[in-house]
Design a protein around this motif. Sequence first.
Motif, PDB file in Angstrom:
ATOM      1  N   GLU A  79       0.812  -1.214   0.000  1.00 32.31           N
ATOM      2  CA  GLU A  79       0.000   0.000   0.000  1.00 32.31           C
ATOM      3  C   GLU A  79       0.846   1.265   0.000  1.00 32.31           C
ATOM      4  OE1 GLU A  79      -3.221   0.640  -0.405  1.00 32.31           O
ATOM      5  OE2 GLU A  79      -3.416  -1.482  -0.886  1.00 32.31           O
ATOM      6  N   GLU A  80       1.905   1.292   0.797  1.00 27.21           N
ATOM      7  CA  GLU A  80       2.761   2.477   0.844  1.00 27.21           C
ATOM      8  C   GLU A  80       3.467   2.696  -0.487  1.00 27.21           C
ATOM      9  OE1 GLU A  80       5.435   2.713   4.100  1.00 27.21           O
ATOM     10  OE2 GLU A  80       3.876   2.493   5.638  1.00 27.21           O
ATOM     11  N   GLU A  81       3.931   1.609  -1.088  1.00 28.32           N
ATOM     12  CA  GLU A  81       4.591   1.709  -2.383  1.00 28.32           C
ATOM     13  C   GLU A  81       3.623   2.221  -3.452  1.00 28.32           C
ATOM     14  OE1 GLU A  81       7.939  -1.455  -3.285  1.00 28.32           O
ATOM     15  OE2 GLU A  81       6.191  -2.448  -2.410  1.00 28.32           O
ATOM     16  N   LEU A  82       2.385   1.706  -3.422  1.00 30.27           N
ATOM     17  CA  LEU A  82       1.381   2.141  -4.394  1.00 30.27           C
ATOM     18  C   LEU A  82       1.048   3.615  -4.225  1.00 30.27           C
ATOM     19  CD1 LEU A  82      -1.113  -0.874  -4.480  1.00 30.27           C
ATOM     20  CD2 LEU A  82       0.332  -0.069  -6.357  1.00 30.27           C
ATOM     21  N   SER A  83       0.917   4.056  -2.976  1.00 28.76           N
ATOM     22  CA  SER A  83       0.628   5.460  -2.707  1.00 28.76           C
ATOM     23  C   SER A  83       1.745   6.348  -3.233  1.00 28.76           C
ATOM     24  CB  SER A  83       0.441   5.672  -1.199  1.00 28.76           C
ATOM     25  OG  SER A  83       0.213   7.036  -0.917  1.00 28.76           O
ATOM     26  N   ASP A  84       2.973   5.956  -2.989  1.00 31.12           N
ATOM     27  CA  ASP A  84       4.134   6.704  -3.468  1.00 31.12           C
ATOM     28  C   ASP A  84       4.190   6.696  -4.991  1.00 31.12           C
ATOM     29  OD1 ASP A  84       6.671   8.096  -2.778  1.00 31.12           O
ATOM     30  OD2 ASP A  84       7.568   6.402  -3.836  1.00 31.12           O
ATOM     31  N   PHE A  85       3.865   5.539  -5.578  1.00 34.19           N
ATOM     32  CA  PHE A  85       3.860   5.415  -7.043  1.00 34.19           C
ATOM     33  C   PHE A  85       2.824   6.351  -7.665  1.00 34.19           C
ATOM     34  CE2 PHE A  85       1.866   3.508 -10.784  1.00 34.19           C
ATOM     35  CZ  PHE A  85       2.959   3.412 -11.637  1.00 34.19           C
ATOM     36  N   ARG A  86       1.607   6.358  -7.115  1.00 37.97           N
ATOM     37  CA  ARG A  86       0.557   7.239  -7.621  1.00 37.97           C
ATOM     38  C   ARG A  86       0.978   8.694  -7.540  1.00 37.97           C
ATOM     39  NH1 ARG A  86      -3.074   3.494  -5.131  1.00 37.97           N
ATOM     40  NH2 ARG A  86      -2.936   4.632  -3.162  1.00 37.97           N
ATOM     41  N   GLN A  87       1.535   9.064  -6.400  1.00 39.55           N
ATOM     42  CA  GLN A  87       1.883  10.454  -6.151  1.00 39.55           C
ATOM     43  C   GLN A  87       2.956  10.957  -7.116  1.00 39.55           C
ATOM     44  OE1 GLN A  87       3.584  11.636  -2.174  1.00 39.55           O
ATOM     45  NE2 GLN A  87       1.531  12.453  -1.888  1.00 39.55           N
ATOM     46  N   LYS A  88       3.909  10.091  -7.437  1.00 35.43           N
ATOM     47  CA  LYS A  88       5.049  10.512  -8.247  1.00 35.43           C
ATOM     48  C   LYS A  88       4.871  10.279  -9.743  1.00 35.43           C
ATOM     49  CE  LYS A  88       8.520   9.972  -4.613  1.00 35.43           C
ATOM     50  NZ  LYS A  88       9.757   9.278  -4.177  1.00 35.43           N
ATOM     51  N   ASN A  89       3.949   9.390 -10.126  1.00 35.31           N
ATOM     52  CA  ASN A  89       3.885   8.999 -11.535  1.00 35.31           C
ATOM     53  C   ASN A  89       2.558   9.278 -12.233  1.00 35.31           C
ATOM     54  OD1 ASN A  89       6.529   7.329 -12.078  1.00 35.31           O
ATOM     55  ND2 ASN A  89       5.784   6.654 -10.081  1.00 35.31           N
ATOM     56  N   LEU A  90       1.467   9.441 -11.470  1.00 34.69           N
ATOM     57  CA  LEU A  90       0.146   9.524 -12.078  1.00 34.69           C
ATOM     58  C   LEU A  90      -0.527  10.869 -11.828  1.00 34.69           C
ATOM     59  CD1 LEU A  90      -1.306   6.017 -11.090  1.00 34.69           C
ATOM     60  CD2 LEU A  90       0.139   6.619 -13.050  1.00 34.69           C
ATOM     61  N   GLY A  91      -1.269  11.320 -12.845  1.00 35.45           N
ATOM     62  CA  GLY A  91      -2.126  12.487 -12.715  1.00 35.45           C
ATOM     63  C   GLY A  91      -3.529  12.102 -13.148  1.00 35.45           C
ATOM     64  N   PHE A  92      -4.549  12.677 -12.508  1.00 37.50           N
ATOM     65  CA  PHE A  92      -5.926  12.274 -12.765  1.00 37.50           C
ATOM     66  C   PHE A  92      -6.776  13.461 -13.212  1.00 37.50           C
ATOM     67  CE2 PHE A  92      -4.119   9.479  -9.583  1.00 37.50           C
ATOM     68  CZ  PHE A  92      -4.456   8.217 -10.043  1.00 37.50           C
ATOM     69  N   VAL A  93      -7.609  13.227 -14.240  1.00 41.48           N
ATOM     70  CA  VAL A  93      -8.599  14.213 -14.675  1.00 41.48           C
ATOM     71  C   VAL A  93      -9.952  13.509 -14.664  1.00 41.48           C
ATOM     72  CG1 VAL A  93      -9.360  15.783 -16.482  1.00 41.48           C
ATOM     73  CG2 VAL A  93      -6.914  15.383 -16.137  1.00 41.48           C
ATOM     74  N   PHE A  94     -10.877  14.014 -13.845  1.00 40.70           N
ATOM     75  CA  PHE A  94     -12.181  13.380 -13.673  1.00 40.70           C
ATOM     76  C   PHE A  94     -13.283  14.191 -14.344  1.00 40.70           C
ATOM     77  CE2 PHE A  94      -9.570  12.400  -9.940  1.00 40.70           C
ATOM     78  CZ  PHE A  94      -9.616  11.013  -9.927  1.00 40.70           C
ATOM     79  N   GLN A  95     -14.389  13.534 -14.607  1.00 38.49           N
ATOM     80  CA  GLN A  95     -15.533  14.199 -15.224  1.00 38.49           C
ATOM     81  C   GLN A  95     -16.075  15.318 -14.340  1.00 38.49           C
ATOM     82  OE1 GLN A  95     -18.583  11.544 -16.644  1.00 38.49           O
ATOM     83  NE2 GLN A  95     -20.180  13.087 -16.527  1.00 38.49           N
ATOM     84  N   ASP A  96     -16.054  15.112 -13.026  1.00 42.12           N
ATOM     85  CA  ASP A  96     -16.652  16.093 -12.109  1.00 42.12           C
ATOM     86  C   ASP A  96     -15.610  17.006 -11.454  1.00 42.12           C
ATOM     87  OD1 ASP A  96     -15.490  14.187 -10.552  1.00 42.12           O
ATOM     88  OD2 ASP A  96     -17.254  13.722  -9.347  1.00 42.12           O
ATOM     89  N   TYR A  97     -14.433  17.107 -12.054  1.00 40.42           N
ATOM     90  CA  TYR A  97     -13.367  18.050 -11.673  1.00 40.42           C
ATOM     91  C   TYR A  97     -12.667  17.688 -10.362  1.00 40.42           C
ATOM     92  CZ  TYR A  97     -16.826  20.605 -14.494  1.00 40.42           C
ATOM     93  OH  TYR A  97     -17.766  20.950 -15.425  1.00 40.42           O
TER      94      TYR A  97
END
Length: 279
Positions: A79-97
């Motif tokens: 879980e900690e690795e995934l959280s760090d991975f999301r934070q450093k590698n992924l950006g999100f754009v959602f329909q509802d902003y």
Amino acid sequence: MAAHRYIEVNQLVKIYTTGKVKVSAVDHVNFYVDQGEFIGIMGASGSGKTTLLNILSTIDTMSQGQVLYEGVDISRMGEEELSDFRQKNLGFVFQDYNLLDTLTLEENIMLPMILNGEESNEGTNSVRRKTKTNKTRNSELKERIESRIKDLAETLQISDILGKFPYEVSGGQKQRAACARALANKPKLILADEPTGALDSKSSTMLLRTLQVMNGELGATILMVTHDVFSACYCERILFLNDGKICAELERGNRNKRDFANCILDMQSKIGGEDTDAE
């Protein structure tokens, strides 16, 4: 598949169980994504496109299979690795902003940088920062954040509304601010789920052009779930899902948007995937 692929998805399966009933939302899916691509994922409601995006974003887990990011299997991360991975590698754009109404647009864009400490893999620069006083580090952090926000705001044409709150601007302006927030930490991958779903045609066009800028000028790889043919025309490649499986693929190549739209419509007709509702 080539070893240098940015993302490799191998035999991916997602099964939901309700009582004694098992439903395969994603059924042995295989595909790849190269760095810098702009890929669309299309399909009818219930085809599995949003589930697939959620797994790629690590929001949901897979039942079996493998998802590799630059050769690293995310299913083996804690879980900690995934959280760090999301934070450093992924950006999100959602329909509802998903903007916070209690913060200005500038503060919304700033938030992921503050949460991340505006840290990046800068080698010796990172070591040097750790040897300085907290006051100096905080001053440098503030300067980096302000510079980053200025650059993003100019690129996405929202400089004049940074001081406004989300409820004071239009839907298109909110979505461009959401795009700026998605890019704040310089992610390698942008995941967009029906980003034009709540926008009018003019705002949709502006957002799609913004995504093109994010992809072409800022170097972000983009995966976009959409049911909209017009939006899909901005993609370089489209994966079509039906009953949890990839049933077809289209590349734009040298086609103009109108010709590509006709190809998409033809493909939807063949696979029965024409859809007017977001999943």
